[in-house]
Scaffold this active site. Structure first.
Site, PDB file in Angstrom:
ATOM      1  N   ARG A   1       0.863  -1.193   0.000  1.00 39.54           N
ATOM      2  CA  ARG A   1       0.000   0.000   0.000  1.00 39.54           C
ATOM      3  C   ARG A   1       0.899   1.243   0.000  1.00 39.54           C
ATOM      4  NH1 ARG A   1      -4.191  -0.362   4.632  1.00 39.54           N
ATOM      5  NH2 ARG A   1      -5.185  -1.905   3.287  1.00 39.54           N
TER       6      ARG A   1
ATOM      7  N   ARG B   1      -2.435   6.255   9.758  1.00 35.78           N
ATOM      8  CA  ARG B   1      -2.350   5.863   8.344  1.00 35.78           C
ATOM      9  C   ARG B   1      -2.367   7.079   7.418  1.00 35.78           C
ATOM     10  NH1 ARG B   1      -4.438   0.502   7.890  1.00 35.78           N
ATOM     11  NH2 ARG B   1      -3.799  -0.649   9.727  1.00 35.78           N
TER      12      ARG B   1
ATOM     13  N   LYS C   1      -4.629   0.459  14.647  1.00 39.20           N
ATOM     14  CA  LYS C   1      -4.544   1.439  13.564  1.00 39.20           C
ATOM     15  C   LYS C   1      -5.263   2.741  13.925  1.00 39.20           C
ATOM     16  CE  LYS C   1      -6.785  -1.430  10.692  1.00 39.20           C
ATOM     17  NZ  LYS C   1      -7.638  -1.983   9.607  1.00 39.20           N
TER      18      LYS C   1
ATOM     19  N   LYS D   1      -6.798   6.507  12.090  1.00 40.29           N
ATOM     20  CA  LYS D   1      -7.104   7.109  10.787  1.00 40.29           C
ATOM     21  C   LYS D   1      -7.606   8.541  10.912  1.00 40.29           C
ATOM     22  CE  LYS D   1      -8.123   2.669   8.672  1.00 40.29           C
ATOM     23  NZ  LYS D   1      -9.104   1.832   7.979  1.00 40.29           N
TER      24      LYS D   1
ATOM     25  N   CYS E   1     -15.015  -3.131  -1.552  1.00 38.65           N
ATOM     26  CA  CYS E   1     -13.654  -3.439  -1.102  1.00 38.65           C
ATOM     27  C   CYS E   1     -13.071  -4.519  -2.008  1.00 38.65           C
ATOM     28  CB  CYS E   1     -13.681  -3.921   0.338  1.00 38.65           C
ATOM     29  SG  CYS E   1     -14.323  -5.600   0.491  1.00 38.65           S
TER      30      CYS E   1
ATOM     31  N   CYS F   1      -7.768 -10.817  -0.468  1.00 35.69           N
ATOM     32  CA  CYS F   1      -7.932 -10.518   0.954  1.00 35.69           C
ATOM     33  C   CYS F   1      -8.148 -11.798   1.761  1.00 35.69           C
ATOM     34  CB  CYS F   1      -9.114  -9.576   1.174  1.00 35.69           C
ATOM     35  SG  CYS F   1      -9.312  -9.229   2.928  1.00 35.69           S
TER      36      CYS F   1
ATOM     37  N   CYS G   1     -16.527  -8.762   4.113  1.00 38.39           N
ATOM     38  CA  CYS G   1     -16.560  -9.199   5.521  1.00 38.39           C
ATOM     39  C   CYS G   1     -16.926  -7.988   6.371  1.00 38.39           C
ATOM     40  CB  CYS G   1     -15.206  -9.792   5.918  1.00 38.39           C
ATOM     41  SG  CYS G   1     -13.996  -8.592   6.475  1.00 38.39           S
TER      42      CYS G   1
ATOM     43  N   CYS H   1     -14.209  -2.194   4.975  1.00 39.00           N
ATOM     44  CA  CYS H   1     -13.203  -1.403   4.240  1.00 39.00           C
ATOM     45  C   CYS H   1     -13.796  -0.437   3.217  1.00 39.00           C
ATOM     46  CB  CYS H   1     -12.207  -2.329   3.562  1.00 39.00           C
ATOM     47  SG  CYS H   1     -11.261  -3.301   4.743  1.00 39.00           S
TER      48      CYS H   1
HETATM   49 FE1  SRM Z   1      -9.281  -2.365   5.306  1.00 40.53          FE
HETATM   50  C1  SRM Z   1      -7.986  -5.041   6.880  1.00 40.53           C
HETATM   51  C2  SRM Z   1      -8.276  -3.506   2.346  1.00 40.53           C
HETATM   52  C3  SRM Z   1      -9.932   0.659   3.962  1.00 40.53           C
HETATM   53  C4  SRM Z   1     -11.189  -1.587   8.037  1.00 40.53           C
HETATM   54  N1  SRM Z   1      -8.253  -3.977   4.743  1.00 40.53           N
HETATM   55  C5  SRM Z   1      -7.756  -4.957   5.540  1.00 40.53           C
HETATM   56  C6  SRM Z   1      -6.852  -5.910   4.757  1.00 40.53           C
HETATM   57  C7  SRM Z   1      -5.454  -5.395   4.856  1.00 40.53           C
HETATM   58  C8  SRM Z   1      -6.973  -7.397   5.136  1.00 40.53           C
HETATM   59  C9  SRM Z   1      -6.007  -7.951   6.144  1.00 40.53           C
HETATM   60  O1  SRM Z   1      -5.850  -7.394   7.241  1.00 40.53           O
HETATM   61  O2  SRM Z   1      -5.417  -8.984   5.833  1.00 40.53           O
HETATM   62  C10 SRM Z   1      -7.447  -5.706   3.339  1.00 40.53           C
HETATM   63  C11 SRM Z   1      -6.506  -5.995   2.176  1.00 40.53           C
HETATM   64  C12 SRM Z   1      -7.279  -6.502   0.990  1.00 40.53           C
HETATM   65  C13 SRM Z   1      -6.495  -6.551  -0.237  1.00 40.53           C
HETATM   66  O3  SRM Z   1      -6.325  -7.666  -0.786  1.00 40.53           O
HETATM   67  O4  SRM Z   1      -6.040  -5.522  -0.717  1.00 40.53           O
HETATM   68  C14 SRM Z   1      -8.003  -4.302   3.452  1.00 40.53           C
HETATM   69  N2  SRM Z   1      -9.020  -1.550   3.515  1.00 40.53           N
HETATM   70  C15 SRM Z   1      -8.679  -2.206   2.386  1.00 40.53           C
HETATM   71  C16 SRM Z   1      -8.826  -1.352   1.154  1.00 40.53           C
HETATM   72  C17 SRM Z   1      -7.778  -1.608   0.086  1.00 40.53           C
HETATM   73  C18 SRM Z   1     -10.241  -1.526   0.589  1.00 40.53           C
HETATM   74  C19 SRM Z   1     -10.451  -0.996  -0.795  1.00 40.53           C
HETATM   75  O5  SRM Z   1     -10.951  -1.793  -1.595  1.00 40.53           O
HETATM   76  O6  SRM Z   1     -10.161   0.164  -1.078  1.00 40.53           O
HETATM   77  C20 SRM Z   1      -8.746   0.039   1.809  1.00 40.53           C
HETATM   78  C21 SRM Z   1      -7.344   0.558   1.909  1.00 40.53           C
HETATM   79  C22 SRM Z   1      -7.306   1.896   2.554  1.00 40.53           C
HETATM   80  C23 SRM Z   1      -5.969   2.557   2.551  1.00 40.53           C
HETATM   81  O7  SRM Z   1      -5.538   3.004   1.501  1.00 40.53           O
HETATM   82  O8  SRM Z   1      -5.381   2.690   3.634  1.00 40.53           O
HETATM   83  C24 SRM Z   1      -9.266  -0.273   3.205  1.00 40.53           C
HETATM   84  N3  SRM Z   1     -10.288  -0.713   5.937  1.00 40.53           N
HETATM   85  C25 SRM Z   1     -10.540   0.389   5.171  1.00 40.53           C
HETATM   86  C26 SRM Z   1     -11.559   1.184   5.781  1.00 40.53           C
HETATM   87  C27 SRM Z   1     -12.165   2.454   5.208  1.00 40.53           C
HETATM   88  C28 SRM Z   1     -11.571   3.695   5.776  1.00 40.53           C
HETATM   89  O9  SRM Z   1     -10.620   3.644   6.552  1.00 40.53           O
HETATM   90  O10 SRM Z   1     -12.071   4.758   5.446  1.00 40.53           O
HETATM   91  C29 SRM Z   1     -11.934   0.524   6.939  1.00 40.53           C
HETATM   92  C30 SRM Z   1     -13.088   0.937   7.890  1.00 40.53           C
HETATM   93  C31 SRM Z   1     -12.742   2.077   8.758  1.00 40.53           C
HETATM   94  C32 SRM Z   1     -12.070   1.619  10.002  1.00 40.53           C
HETATM   95  O11 SRM Z   1     -10.856   1.473   9.991  1.00 40.53           O
HETATM   96  O12 SRM Z   1     -12.767   1.364  10.984  1.00 40.53           O
HETATM   97  C33 SRM Z   1     -11.120  -0.657   7.030  1.00 40.53           C
HETATM   98  N4  SRM Z   1      -9.502  -3.155   7.169  1.00 40.53           N
HETATM   99  C34 SRM Z   1     -10.382  -2.722   8.120  1.00 40.53           C
HETATM  100  C35 SRM Z   1     -10.353  -3.634   9.224  1.00 40.53           C
HETATM  101  C36 SRM Z   1     -11.220  -3.534  10.508  1.00 40.53           C
HETATM  102  C37 SRM Z   1     -10.616  -2.680  11.534  1.00 40.53           C
HETATM  103  C38 SRM Z   1     -11.392  -2.717  12.817  1.00 40.53           C
HETATM  104  O13 SRM Z   1     -11.509  -1.691  13.462  1.00 40.53           O
HETATM  105  O14 SRM Z   1     -11.866  -3.769  13.210  1.00 40.53           O
HETATM  106  C39 SRM Z   1      -9.424  -4.645   8.901  1.00 40.53           C
HETATM  107  C40 SRM Z   1      -9.025  -5.846   9.760  1.00 40.53           C
HETATM  108  C41 SRM Z   1      -8.108  -5.494  10.870  1.00 40.53           C
HETATM  109  O15 SRM Z   1      -7.580  -4.392  10.965  1.00 40.53           O
HETATM  110  O16 SRM Z   1      -7.912  -6.376  11.697  1.00 40.53           O
HETATM  111  C42 SRM Z   1      -8.921  -4.321   7.594  1.00 40.53           C
HETATM  112 FE1  SF4 Z   2     -11.016  -7.791   3.099  1.00 42.32          FE
HETATM  113 FE2  SF4 Z   2     -13.078  -7.537   4.691  1.00 42.32          FE
HETATM  114 FE3  SF4 Z   2     -11.628  -5.415   4.070  1.00 42.32          FE
HETATM  115 FE4  SF4 Z   2     -13.149  -6.476   2.244  1.00 42.32          FE
HETATM  116  S1  SF4 Z   2     -13.870  -5.560   4.164  1.00 42.32           S
HETATM  117  S2  SF4 Z   2     -11.012  -5.902   1.970  1.00 42.32           S
HETATM  118  S3  SF4 Z   2     -13.080  -8.616   2.735  1.00 42.32           S
HETATM  119  S4  SF4 Z   2     -10.924  -7.129   5.241  1.00 42.32           S
END
Ligand code: SRM
Ligand code: SF4
Length: 569
Positions: free
Chosen positions: A79, A148, A212, A214, A433, A439, A478, A482
Site C-alpha cells: 500500500r 495511516r 490502527k 485514521k 472493497c 484478501c 466481511c 473497508c
Molecule cells: Fe481495510 C484489513 C483492504 C480501507 C477496516 N483492509 C484490511 C486488509 C489489509 C486485510 C487484512 O488485514 O489482511 C485488506 C486488504 C485486501 C487486499 O487484498 O487488498 C483491506 N481496507 C482495504 C482497502 C484496500 C479496501 C479498498 O478496496 O479500497 C482500503 C485501503 C485503505 C488505505 O488506503 O489505507 C481499506 N479498511 C478500510 C476502511 C475504510 C476507511 O478507513 O475509510 C476501513 C473501515 C474504517 C475503520 O478502519 O474502521 C477498514 N480493514 C479494516 C479492518 C477492521 C478494523 C477494525 O476496526 O476492526 C481490517 C481488519 C483489521 O484491521 O484487523 C482491515
Molecule cells: Fe477484506 Fe473484509 Fe476489508 Fe473487504 S472488508 S477488503 S473482505 S478485510
C-alpha cells in the site's frame, strides 16, 4: 492468591511483538533473505504491516493447491501512501510501470486515497519498495498500529481554501509518520542502527498505538472523505472565504465482528474547534490520548472509537487539552450535502480544468474495450498537472490547461473512457472493497460482484424513473468495513459465499449509520427486499429527499443514533 477478577489482564501478544521488535525491525531482513519459502514468519507478517506490506495468498488457487499438496501461492500486497490523494503525473506513471513489472498488472485505488499493488513476490519486494521511494512516495505507516494515510478532499478547483486545507493534511501526515530508521534500513539499504537505544519514537513510543489510527479532512459542503468514519476528523471552517480552522471530530470507525455485539461501527462526534495553526498539535495530542488510554489487551476493543465511546467526548477533550497549551474552542456551524464524488470536467478558481473519472471499484486495468490502465498511462505521459485519488476509489485528472483538454479527452475516448460517468446515479455512488481473491479475511465476493448486483438494482430503479437518483451503495466481503458499508444508504456486508447482511437507512450526507434489515441474504433476496422500497420511494418521497432518509422518515428502519445501543438492537 490473586483471584481471577484481580489478576491483571494480559496484554495482547502484538504488544510484546512491538516492544521486542527493535522499532519495527523484527527479523524482516532475515525472512526476506530466506530462499526456501515465498512467505515470512507470522511475527514478521505483523511487523511488515507497519512498512505498508501484507502477506497474502491467491485464494482462487487455495483448494487446488491444497489438493496437490502444494504450499499456498504466497505474494504480497503493498500500500502506497498518498497524503490527500495527490500524486504527480510522473508518480502515476511510475506506479503504472511498477504494477506491470512486479505486481499483477493492475492498480487498486483504495477507499483511503492510496495506491495498492497486489501479487508482489517476496524476492521482488525490496526492489519494488525502492522503485516506489524513487518516485518520492513511500509505504511506511500505510498499515500497522500507527496513523495511516491522511485523507483530504482532493478537489483542487473549488476554492483557494482547498489548497490551504491540503497543506494542513500533509503537515499532519508528516508529523505523525513514525521516526524509526527500520524502513530505510530494511528496504532502502540505509545505514544499520545496531541498538534501539539511540532511537526514539517521540509521539508513539516503543509500542506504537494499540491499533490502527485514521484521520480525514473534509471541506463542507462535501463530505467525500466520509469524515465521521474516522478516528480523528477535521471539518474545514471557512469564514469570509478564508480557512479559519477546523471542527475536530473524534471516535469514528467501521470494523466489527459478526455475532459479537460488543463490536460495532461508530460515527465520530464533533469535539470542538481549533485554528489552522493548532491543527497539527491537536492531532498529536489526540494520538497521545489513544496511545495512553486505548485498550492494549483486546484488539477487538482497541480502536480509538471504543476509547471515545467508553469515556465520552468531554473526557477525551479534557485529556487532549492536557497535551496542549491552548483550549479546544466551541464547534462552529457547517453543513454537509453529500459523500460521493462530483464527476466530469470542472473549471477551478484559477481557470485550470479538472476531470473526475469514474473507475469501477478503483481497479485500474484493461478489460475488453475499456482500457483504463493503458488510457491513464497515455494521459500521464502528456499530462502536465497531477492525478488525485478520491475517497470513493476514483481519480481526478487535475490541473489541466484549457488548451490541453481536447487531447486528454481524445485519449480517453480512444480507450473506451470517453463518457466514464455516463452511468446511473447508484453506480456512480457505488464502492466495493477488494475481498476475493487477495484478501485473507473475505467471507464473500465484493469487488468482483458488486457491479452485477448494481445492474440488477438499476433495472428496478429504471422501472420507477429513478435512473439518475444518487443512492450510495457499498459492499464489503466481511464485516471489517473497508468500503465503509455501514455508512451507505444500502450497505452489503459479506457473511458467507453469496450471502450478505443487508443494512439500510444511512444518511446521504454521512452523519447516520444504516441498520441491519436482513441477515445472510442472497443477492436475489436483496433485490426482492429493495424492489417495493424503491417503488414506495418513487411515489412517496418528499422533494429532494434521499433514499436512506426516506426509509428512516417512513419508519422502515429505526435510525441509528447511538451506535452502542442502536446498531445491534
Ligand atoms: Fe481495510 C484489513 C483492504 C480501507 C477496516 N483492509 C484490511 C486488509 C489489509 C486485510 C487484512 O488485514 O489482511 C485488506 C486488504 C485486501 C487486499 O487484498 O487488498 C483491506 N481496507 C482495504 C482497502 C484496500 C479496501 C479498498 O478496496 O479500497 C482500503 C485501503 C485503505 C488505505 O488506503 O489505507 C481499506 N479498511 C478500510 C476502511 C475504510 C476507511 O478507513 O475509510 C476501513 C473501515 C474504517 C475503520 O478502519 O474502521 C477498514 N480493514 C479494516 C479492518 C477492521 C478494523 C477494525 O476496526 O476492526 C481490517 C481488519 C483489521 O484491521 O484487523 C482491515
Ligand atoms: Fe477484506 Fe473484509 Fe476489508 Fe473487504 S472488508 S477488503 S473482505 S478485510
Amino acid at each position: 492468591m490473586i483471584s481471577e477478577a484481580e489478576a491483571p489482564r494480559p496484554l495482547h501478544r502484538n504488544e510484546g511483538l512491538k516492544t521486542q521488535s527493535n522499532y519495527l525491525r523484527g527479523t524482516i531482513l532475515e525472512g526476506l533473505a530466506d530462499p526456501i519459502t515465498g512467505a515470512v514468519s507470522d511475527d514478521d507478517t505483523q511487523l511488515m504491516k507497519f512498512h505498508g506490506i501484507y502477506q497474502q495468498d491467491d485464494r482462487d488457487l487455495r483448494n487446488e493447491r491444497r489438493k496437490r499438496k502444494l504450499d499456498k501461492a504466497y505474494s504480497f500486497m503493498i500500500r502506497v501512501r498518498v497524503p490527500g490523494g495527490v500524486s504527480t503525473a510522473e508518480q502515476y506513471l511510475a506506479m503504472d510501470e511498477i504494477a506491470d513489472e512486479y505486481a499483477n498488472g493492475t492498480l487498486k485505488l483504495t477507499t483511503r486515497q492510496a495506491y495498492q499493488l497486489h501479487g508482489v513476490l517476496k524476492h521482488n519486494l525490496k526492489t519494488t519498495i525502492q522503485d516506489i521511494n524513487k518516485t518520492c512516495m513511500d509505504t511506511i505507516a500505510a498499515c500497522g498500529d500507527v496513523n495511516r494515510n491522511v485523507m483530504a478532499n482532493p478537489n483542487p478547483y473549488q476554492s483557494a481554501v482547498h489548497a490551504d486545507a491540503l497543506k494542513v493534511a500533509e503537515d499532519i501526515s508528516a508529523h505523525l509518520t513514525p521516526r524509526t530508521g527500520a524502513y530505510h534500513e530494511i528496504w532502502l539499504d540505509g545505514e544499520k542502527i545496531e541498538s534501539s537505544e539511540h532511537e526514539e519514537e517521540p509521539i508513539y513510543g516503543k509500542t506504537y498505538l494499540p491499533r490502527k489510527f485514521k484521520i480525514a479532512m473534509a471541506i463542507p459542503p462535501s463530505n467525500d472523505v466520509d469524515v465521521f468514519a474516522h478516528c480523528l476528523g477535521y471539518i474545514a471552517i471557512i469564514e469570509d472565504g478564508e480557512l479559519v480552522g477546523f471542527n475536530v471530530s473524534v471516535g469514528g470507525g467501521m470494523g466489527m465482528t459478526h455475532g459479537k455485539t460488543s463490536t460495532f461501527p461508530r460515527l465520530a462526534e464533533v469535539m470542538g474547534f481549533c485554528t489552522v495553526a493548532q491543527a497539527v498539535a491537536v492531532s498529536e495530542a489526540v494520538v497521545k490520548v489513544q496511545r495512553d488510554h486505548g485498550d492494549r489487551h483486546e484488539r477487538a476493543h482497541a480502536r480509538f472509537k471504543y476509547t471515545v465511546d467508553d469515556h465520552g467526548v468531554d473526557w477525551i477533550r479534557e485529556q487532549v487539552e492536557t497535551h496542549l497549551d491552548f483550549k479546544i474552542q466551541k464547534a462552529r456551524p457547517y453543513t454537509f450535502e453529500h459523500m460521493g464524488d462530483r464527476y466530469g470536467w470542472v473549471e477551478g478558481v484559477d481557470g485550470k480544468q479538472h476531470l473526475t473519472l469514474y473507475i469501477t471499484n478503483g481497479r485500474v486495468k484493461d478489460e475488453g474495450a475499456l482500457r483504463i490502465k493503458t488510457g491513464l498511462r497515455a494521459v500521464a505521459k502528456i499530462h502536465k498537472g497531477d492525478f488525485r485519488l478520491t475517497a470513493n476509489q476514483n481519480i481526478i485528472i487535475a490541473n489541466v490547461a484549457r488548451e490541453d483538454r481536447d487531447e486528454i479527452e481524445a485519449i480517453l475516448a480512444d480507450h473506451g473512457m470517453g463518457e466514464s460517468h455516463a452511468k446511473s446515479g447508484i453506480r456512480l455512488n457505488s464502492m466495493a472493497c477488494v475481498a476475493l481473491p487477495t484478501c485473507g479475511l473475505a467471507l464473500a465476493e465484493s469487488e468482483r460482484y458488486l457491479p452485477d448486483l448494481v445492474g440488477d438494482i438499476e433495472k428496478v430503479l429504471d422501472a420507477h424513473g429513478l435512473s439518475d437518483e444518487e443512492i450510495v451503495i457499498r459492499m464489503t466481503g466481511c464485516p471489517n468495513g473497508c468500503a465503509r458499508p455501514y455508512n451507505a444508504e444500502i450497505g452489503l456486508v459479506g457473511k458467507a459465499p453469496n450471502k450478505y447482511n443487508l443494512y439500510l437507512g444511512a444518511a446521504f450526507e454521512g452523519h447516520r449509520l444504516s441498520k441491519l434489515v436482513e441477515e445472510s441474504a442472497k443477492p436475489e433476496r436483496v433485490v426482492e427486499i429493495l424492489t417495493p422500497l424503491i417503488k414506495n420511494f418513487s411515489e412517496l418521497r418528499e422533494p429532494g429527499e434521499h433514499f436512506g432518509n426516506f426509509l428512516v422518515r417512513t419508519g422502515y428502519v429505526k435510525p441509528v443514533l447511538v451506535s452502542r445501543t442502536d446498531f445491534h438492537d
